[in-house]
Design an enzyme around this catalytic site. Structure first.
Site, PDB file in Angstrom:
ATOM      1  N   ASP A 185      18.226   7.199  85.935  1.00 10.84           N
ATOM      2  CA  ASP A 185      18.035   8.645  85.937  1.00 10.84           C
ATOM      3  C   ASP A 185      17.436   9.096  87.267  1.00 10.84           C
ATOM      4  OD1 ASP A 185      18.106  11.229  84.876  1.00 10.84           O
ATOM      5  OD2 ASP A 185      17.313  10.561  82.940  1.00 10.84           O
ATOM      6  N   ASP A 256      22.875  17.488  80.209  1.00  8.94           N
ATOM      7  CA  ASP A 256      22.862  16.604  79.044  1.00  8.94           C
ATOM      8  C   ASP A 256      23.594  17.251  77.874  1.00  8.94           C
ATOM      9  OD1 ASP A 256      21.187  15.090  80.599  1.00  8.94           O
ATOM     10  OD2 ASP A 256      19.523  15.062  79.189  1.00  8.94           O
TER      11      ASP A 256
END
Length: 441
Positions: A185, A256
């Protein structure tokens, strides 16, 4: 990338869906619709960044889009060894593993808040009492692959130790644990002095990429960098996608997907939004390097059968990674049927390795076509609106060669028909009809 999955108005219109349809899905407000952008006209492969930025291309470890399971969208931080291994066993027991869903990835929150005295990451003993190497061994015993999560910044998105300053140390530890897949990430990465944000991310992900190669272990590398540039303008965003395609095997380009606690309407809005940005990026994908619009939600509460089938069909025609994020131990027969549809999976996993493109658009609908290895085409008729409608295209529009007739196989209903060129179906609200079209002599 931990941001609200409910889409805010983008700086660009990604794929033309009617404003009414998007509003109905909760995807944008009535005043937020942006002017339509042209579809990409340059279908060539992604171009690597030049000059000093050029780096060795990461090994091609994913000739087909990755498939598997990740805990994040359903469980978020409520994760432990029992949940991970329970879902892994469900993958095997359900037959999904045998159909290609073979990688189990543990997302954020698996570690303690502090490293040990040697600077190593430490699995949380309350969540993972036997450690992560044990989890990997158990997964491998089941014939599965082991995936893990980290972050290039100072902290992960949930404020656990990030890898900045420890890139080689951390990936060496993952290799020691026999990790097969790394999701990296990009939260909490400070811009380096004298560098732009984009250059900082480039150098960080390049360093991880090189560190992974040095381990000597083939670890699939999922890059999250583009998701942090989706709203920085297309020029920068696209540049980040280009170098991500050299640095890793797949890359998250944008927001997301929704999580389990959200309503069905928000989940559908999230699916349509992620579809829209991903569909516009087909010209960046090439065989073995995959655009990733995030997880499959089949099995989550609040979604209709048509909605989960639409996501599966759209992800397949876009050659997206098929990574489920739900509770597989409680998967309904209907959701299992969607995830396990061999014909739809075959479209996604086709060895030609091409992302399908939007070939026709109208007010509130899209038609996508994907060339397949044997000369067939997958054709998806997508109706994101709130009422059923008949959608029609042609074999010529879908890119098929001229033929006397064509065989149409509906990959969900399994019905087969013939046509001289017209491809049409009555598509339910929020539905997608996916055909495999075969030219006949």
């Amino acid at each position: 990338m931990r941001v609200s999955p409910v889409p805010r108005p983008p700086r660009r219109t990604l794929i033309v869906l009617s404003a009414a349809a998007l509003c109905a899905a909760g995807a944008l407000s009535a005043t937020a619709a942006a002017p339509a952008a042209a579809l990409p006209t340059a279908p060539g492969p992604a171009e690597p960044p030049g000059g000093a930025r050029a780096a060795a291309v990461y090994p091609n470890l994913t000739p087909k889009p990755p498939m598997g399971w990740n805990n994040w969208s359903y469980y978020m931080c409520d994760i432990n060894e029992k949940i991970v291994l329970g879902n892994a066993r469900a993958l095997v027991r359900s037959g999904l593993a045998a159909k290609g869903y073979d990688t189990v990835t543990v997302d954020d929150c698996w570690m303690l808040k502090k490293r040990d005295a040697k600077g190593n990451l430490v699995p949380d003993p309350a969540r993972f009492p036997h450690g992560m190497a044990y989890v990997g061994r158990r997964l491998h015993e089941m014939g599965l692959k082991f995936g893990i999560y980290e972050d290039v910044g100072t902290l992960t998105c949930e404020k656990y130790p990030g890898s900045l300053g420890h890139y080689q140390q951390d990936v060496d530890l993952f290799a020691q644990w026999k990790v097969d897949y790394l999701k990296m990430d990009g939260c909490n990465l400070p811009t380096a002095p004298g560098k732009t944000k984009e250059r900082t991310y480039h150098d960080a992900y390049r360093a991880v990429s090189q560190a992974l190669v040095k381990t000597g272990r083939p670890i699939v590398f999922s890059v999250s960098a583009p998701a942090y540039f989706q709203y920085d303008g297309d020029h920068v965003w696209h540049q980040v996608i280009r170098w991500s395609s050299e640095t890793g095997n797949l890359w998250r380009e944008g927001r997301d997907i929704a999580v389990e606690k959200h309503s069905g309407a928000k989940k559908w809005a999230s699916i349509t939004y992620n579809y829209a940005y991903n569909a516009k990026l087909a010209h960046f994908q090439r065989p073995g390097r995959w655009n990733d619009p995030d997880f499959l939600l089949a099995g989550d509460s609040g979604l209709s059968a048509q909605e989960i089938q639409s996501q599966m069909s759209l992800w397949a025609v876009m050659a997206a990674p098929l990574i489920s994020s739900t509770d597989l131990t409680k998967l309904s027969p209907a959701a299992l049927k969607v995830l396990g549809n061999r014909d739809v999976i075959a479209v996604d996993q086709d060895t030609k390795g091409v992302q399908g493109r939007v070939v026709q658009q109208g007010a509130g609908y899209d038609v996508l076509a994907k060339p397949l290895k044997n000369g067939d085409r997958a054709v998806a008729l997508f109706n994101p609106g709130g009422s059923a409608r008949t959608l029609t295209t042609t074999a010529k529009t879908a890119g098929l060669p001229k033929a006397g007739s064509y065989e149409l196989r509906d990959l969900v209903t399994k019905r087969t028909s013939r046509t001289t060129g017209k491809i049409s179906a009555r598509v339910p609200a929020h539905g997608t009809v996916l055909y495999r079209v075969h030219p006949l002599r």
